[in-house]
Motif scaffolding. Structure first.
Motif, PDB file in Angstrom:
ATOM      1  N   PHE A  92      59.375  -5.209  54.205  1.00  0.00           N
ATOM      2  CA  PHE A  92      60.493  -4.916  53.301  1.00  0.00           C
ATOM      3  C   PHE A  92      59.979  -4.504  51.915  1.00  0.00           C
ATOM      4  O   PHE A  92      60.512  -4.938  50.891  1.00  0.00           O
ATOM      5  CB  PHE A  92      61.433  -6.117  53.193  1.00  0.00           C
ATOM      6  CG  PHE A  92      62.020  -6.542  54.505  1.00  0.00           C
ATOM      7  CD1 PHE A  92      63.085  -5.846  55.069  1.00  0.00           C
ATOM      8  CD2 PHE A  92      61.495  -7.631  55.195  1.00  0.00           C
ATOM      9  CE1 PHE A  92      63.619  -6.234  56.292  1.00  0.00           C
ATOM     10  CE2 PHE A  92      62.029  -8.024  56.416  1.00  0.00           C
ATOM     11  CZ  PHE A  92      63.087  -7.318  56.968  1.00  0.00           C
ATOM     12  N   CYS A  93      58.953  -3.692  51.920  1.00  0.00           N
ATOM     13  CA  CYS A  93      58.369  -3.187  50.682  1.00  0.00           C
ATOM     14  C   CYS A  93      58.383  -1.658  50.706  1.00  0.00           C
ATOM     15  O   CYS A  93      57.927  -1.050  51.680  1.00  0.00           O
ATOM     16  CB  CYS A  93      56.930  -3.680  50.507  1.00  0.00           C
ATOM     17  SG  CYS A  93      56.803  -5.422  50.053  1.00  0.00           S
ATOM     18  N   PHE A  94      58.897  -1.067  49.651  1.00  0.00           N
ATOM     19  CA  PHE A  94      58.901   0.384  49.509  1.00  0.00           C
ATOM     20  C   PHE A  94      57.931   0.755  48.391  1.00  0.00           C
ATOM     21  O   PHE A  94      58.076   0.283  47.260  1.00  0.00           O
ATOM     22  CB  PHE A  94      60.298   0.894  49.144  1.00  0.00           C
ATOM     23  CG  PHE A  94      61.273   0.952  50.294  1.00  0.00           C
ATOM     24  CD1 PHE A  94      60.937   0.472  51.548  1.00  0.00           C
ATOM     25  CD2 PHE A  94      62.539   1.485  50.109  1.00  0.00           C
ATOM     26  CE1 PHE A  94      61.834   0.511  52.606  1.00  0.00           C
ATOM     27  CE2 PHE A  94      63.445   1.540  51.156  1.00  0.00           C
ATOM     28  CZ  PHE A  94      63.095   1.052  52.405  1.00  0.00           C
ATOM     29  N   VAL A  95      56.961   1.571  48.704  1.00  0.00           N
ATOM     30  CA  VAL A  95      56.039   2.088  47.687  1.00  0.00           C
ATOM     31  C   VAL A  95      56.228   3.597  47.610  1.00  0.00           C
ATOM     32  O   VAL A  95      56.725   4.219  48.555  1.00  0.00           O
ATOM     33  CB  VAL A  95      54.574   1.738  48.025  1.00  0.00           C
ATOM     34  CG1 VAL A  95      54.366   0.242  48.018  1.00  0.00           C
ATOM     35  CG2 VAL A  95      54.171   2.332  49.362  1.00  0.00           C
ATOM     36  N   PRO A  96      55.851   4.218  46.499  1.00  0.00           N
ATOM     37  CA  PRO A  96      56.044   5.662  46.358  1.00  0.00           C
ATOM     38  C   PRO A  96      55.260   6.462  47.395  1.00  0.00           C
ATOM     39  O   PRO A  96      54.260   5.979  47.951  1.00  0.00           O
ATOM     40  CB  PRO A  96      55.519   5.943  44.948  1.00  0.00           C
ATOM     41  CG  PRO A  96      55.596   4.643  44.242  1.00  0.00           C
ATOM     42  CD  PRO A  96      55.316   3.610  45.278  1.00  0.00           C
ATOM     43  N   ASP A  97      55.720   7.679  47.649  1.00  0.00           N
ATOM     44  CA  ASP A  97      55.016   8.578  48.549  1.00  0.00           C
ATOM     45  C   ASP A  97      53.634   8.909  47.985  1.00  0.00           C
ATOM     46  O   ASP A  97      53.417   8.834  46.763  1.00  0.00           O
ATOM     47  CB  ASP A  97      55.810   9.874  48.727  1.00  0.00           C
ATOM     48  CG  ASP A  97      57.133   9.646  49.440  1.00  0.00           C
ATOM     49  OD1 ASP A  97      58.077  10.407  49.157  1.00  0.00           O
ATOM     50  OD2 ASP A  97      57.206   8.711  50.262  1.00  0.00           O
ATOM     51  N   PRO A  98      52.680   9.283  48.839  1.00  0.00           N
ATOM     52  CA  PRO A  98      51.332   9.609  48.367  1.00  0.00           C
ATOM     53  C   PRO A  98      51.306  10.706  47.303  1.00  0.00           C
ATOM     54  O   PRO A  98      50.427  10.715  46.441  1.00  0.00           O
ATOM     55  CB  PRO A  98      50.615  10.061  49.651  1.00  0.00           C
ATOM     56  CG  PRO A  98      51.354   9.369  50.752  1.00  0.00           C
ATOM     57  CD  PRO A  98      52.782   9.318  50.317  1.00  0.00           C
ATOM     58  N   GLN A  99      52.288  11.631  47.341  1.00  0.00           N
ATOM     59  CA  GLN A  99      52.301  12.732  46.381  1.00  0.00           C
ATOM     60  C   GLN A  99      52.927  12.354  45.038  1.00  0.00           C
ATOM     61  O   GLN A  99      52.999  13.180  44.129  1.00  0.00           O
ATOM     62  CB  GLN A  99      53.026  13.948  46.953  1.00  0.00           C
ATOM     63  CG  GLN A  99      54.504  13.742  47.253  1.00  0.00           C
ATOM     64  CD  GLN A  99      54.734  13.303  48.678  1.00  0.00           C
ATOM     65  OE1 GLN A  99      53.864  12.660  49.287  1.00  0.00           O
ATOM     66  NE2 GLN A  99      55.882  13.655  49.232  1.00  0.00           N
ATOM     67  N   TRP A 100      53.385  11.100  44.921  1.00  0.00           N
ATOM     68  CA  TRP A 100      53.971  10.635  43.663  1.00  0.00           C
ATOM     69  C   TRP A 100      52.958  10.744  42.532  1.00  0.00           C
ATOM     70  O   TRP A 100      51.816  10.329  42.663  1.00  0.00           O
ATOM     71  CB  TRP A 100      54.412   9.181  43.839  1.00  0.00           C
ATOM     72  CG  TRP A 100      55.052   8.547  42.637  1.00  0.00           C
ATOM     73  CD1 TRP A 100      56.246   8.857  42.087  1.00  0.00           C
ATOM     74  CD2 TRP A 100      54.519   7.464  41.853  1.00  0.00           C
ATOM     75  NE1 TRP A 100      56.513   8.034  41.014  1.00  0.00           N
ATOM     76  CE2 TRP A 100      55.480   7.175  40.853  1.00  0.00           C
ATOM     77  CE3 TRP A 100      53.347   6.708  41.913  1.00  0.00           C
ATOM     78  CZ2 TRP A 100      55.290   6.159  39.915  1.00  0.00           C
ATOM     79  CZ3 TRP A 100      53.155   5.705  40.987  1.00  0.00           C
ATOM     80  CH2 TRP A 100      54.112   5.447  39.999  1.00  0.00           C
ATOM     81  N   LYS A 101      53.395  11.319  41.410  1.00  0.00           N
ATOM     82  CA  LYS A 101      52.500  11.475  40.259  1.00  0.00           C
ATOM     83  C   LYS A 101      52.439  10.149  39.493  1.00  0.00           C
ATOM     84  O   LYS A 101      53.434   9.727  38.911  1.00  0.00           O
ATOM     85  CB  LYS A 101      52.993  12.594  39.342  1.00  0.00           C
ATOM     86  CG  LYS A 101      52.852  13.993  39.920  1.00  0.00           C
ATOM     87  CD  LYS A 101      53.309  15.026  38.920  1.00  0.00           C
ATOM     88  CE  LYS A 101      53.170  16.443  39.479  1.00  0.00           C
ATOM     89  NZ  LYS A 101      51.767  16.803  39.680  1.00  0.00           N
ATOM     90  N   ARG A 102      51.305   9.512  39.532  1.00  0.00           N
ATOM     91  CA  ARG A 102      51.169   8.233  38.843  1.00  0.00           C
ATOM     92  C   ARG A 102      51.191   8.463  37.339  1.00  0.00           C
ATOM     93  O   ARG A 102      50.404   9.248  36.812  1.00  0.00           O
ATOM     94  CB  ARG A 102      49.856   7.554  39.242  1.00  0.00           C
ATOM     95  CG  ARG A 102      49.682   6.171  38.632  1.00  0.00           C
ATOM     96  CD  ARG A 102      48.381   5.547  39.047  1.00  0.00           C
ATOM     97  NE  ARG A 102      48.403   5.127  40.451  1.00  0.00           N
ATOM     98  CZ  ARG A 102      47.337   4.643  41.089  1.00  0.00           C
ATOM     99  NH1 ARG A 102      46.176   4.537  40.453  1.00  0.00           N
ATOM    100  NH2 ARG A 102      47.437   4.270  42.350  1.00  0.00           N
ATOM    101  N   PRO A 103      52.085   7.790  36.599  1.00  0.00           N
ATOM    102  CA  PRO A 103      52.178   7.988  35.146  1.00  0.00           C
ATOM    103  C   PRO A 103      50.870   7.664  34.428  1.00  0.00           C
ATOM    104  O   PRO A 103      50.098   6.808  34.863  1.00  0.00           O
ATOM    105  CB  PRO A 103      53.299   7.018  34.737  1.00  0.00           C
ATOM    106  CG  PRO A 103      54.140   6.882  35.967  1.00  0.00           C
ATOM    107  CD  PRO A 103      53.159   6.913  37.110  1.00  0.00           C
ATOM    108  N   VAL A 104      50.670   8.346  33.319  1.00  0.00           N
ATOM    109  CA  VAL A 104      49.423   8.205  32.567  1.00  0.00           C
ATOM    110  C   VAL A 104      49.239   6.772  32.075  1.00  0.00           C
ATOM    111  O   VAL A 104      48.150   6.194  32.193  1.00  0.00           O
ATOM    112  CB  VAL A 104      49.403   9.184  31.381  1.00  0.00           C
ATOM    113  CG1 VAL A 104      48.082   9.051  30.606  1.00  0.00           C
ATOM    114  CG2 VAL A 104      49.599  10.616  31.851  1.00  0.00           C
ATOM    115  N   LEU A 105      50.291   6.181  31.535  1.00  0.00           N
ATOM    116  CA  LEU A 105      50.160   4.823  31.007  1.00  0.00           C
ATOM    117  C   LEU A 105      49.887   3.818  32.115  1.00  0.00           C
ATOM    118  O   LEU A 105      49.161   2.841  31.908  1.00  0.00           O
ATOM    119  CB  LEU A 105      51.424   4.430  30.232  1.00  0.00           C
ATOM    120  CG  LEU A 105      51.370   3.085  29.512  1.00  0.00           C
ATOM    121  CD1 LEU A 105      50.218   3.050  28.501  1.00  0.00           C
ATOM    122  CD2 LEU A 105      52.699   2.790  28.816  1.00  0.00           C
TER     123      LEU A 105
END
Length: 276
Positions: A221-234
């Motif tokens: 029951f865990c949703f993580v972003p797709d691999p193509q998600w742009k990880r924010p700089v901060l």
């Protein structure tokens, strides 16, 4: 006494600039370094627009920078979003500033008394991320996205024991219920929001019971972003200076790494707070 974090004094050397940057505290220094990184990294600055504005304002309040509203000479610009600023003081050769800030941040983050600030930054990033994700889901289902912050605030105690990835699942689950309620109620947005909160609370309690019975694997029951998600700089900056996390940023609680906030931690947090 005047706070050193607000003085517009030109540092005499790289070492002086590093000391000044560290005097701003870990959160503001990390923000400053991330801003410089954003001028060359094709990714969002932070996990949420409101968080970006808050952190940017903290640097403005400290006198580090000023927002640039026009084509001013020497203005610095993020390449992914409309974020621009200029420095009222020539802190350093622009080609060296990022390196100086990185070194200063690395040194500061190694100190044990920065754990409270790291926890503050982790929690701020996670809260902004779930708000951004919930807004995205609401818009996709023609629901009122302006209430996302209120929903996240309302759910704060109900889902406090769940990691960020599980909160994303709960947001998805709640929006699914809200979309159905919207149709049943003749497009009543308030009824849909109430149904969403009820669905999220009910499912959150169910997950809490399963976890207490050791019947809830960490990745379920865990949703993580797709691999193509742009990880924010901060977020990239935080993951570099915080405890070794990687995927655990999504699946573990911040308190599991930093423990309970002690009186000392709170005093340290005051040191990093924006000036009044």
């Amino acid at each position: 006494m005047v706070c050193t974090g607000t003085q517009l004094t030109l540092p005499a050397s790289h070492r002086d600039l590093a000391h000044y940057a560290q005097s701003l505290g870990l959160v503001r220094l990390a923000t400053w370094y991330a801003l410089e990184r954003s001028t060359s990294v094709q990714a969002p600055f932070s996990t949420g627009t409101a968080l970006t504005q808050t952190l940017f304002s903290r640097l403005e309040d400290a006198g580090v920078l000023r927002e640039s509203r026009a084509a001013e000479p020497g203005a610095r610009r993020a390449i992914y979003e409309p974020l621009a600023w200029y420095y009222p003081v020539e802190w350093s050769d622009p080609s060296q500033l990022q390196s100086i800030l990185r070194t200063a941040l690395t040194e500061l983050s190694a100190r044990p008394d920065t754990s409270g600030a790291k926890l503050e930054l982790w929690e701020a990033l996670a809260t902004a991320e779930i708000e951004t994700y919930l807004s995205h889901l609401l818009r996709r289902h023609t629901l009122d996205a302006s209430g996302a912050r209120h929903v996240v605030h309302t759910m704060a105690e109900d889902w406090a024991s769940h990691c960020l990835a599980r909160k994303r699942y709960l947001a998805w689950f709640g929006v699914r219920g809200a979309a159905a309620a919207l149709l049943r109620s003749g497009m009543d947005q308030e009824a849909a929001r109430n149904a969403m909160l009820e669905e999220m609370r009910r499912r959150s309690r169910w997950l809490t019971v399963k976890a207490a019975a050791n019947a809830l694997p960490r990745e379920d029951f865990c949703f993580v972003p797709d691999p193509q998600w742009k990880r924010p700089v901060l977020l990239e900056v935080f993951l570099a200076i915080g405890p070794p996390l990687g995927h655990a940023y999504w699946t573990e609680l911040p308190q599991a790494h930093f423990g309970e906030r002690t009186a000392c931690d709170r005093l340290c947090d005051d040191r990093y707070a924006a000036p009044p």
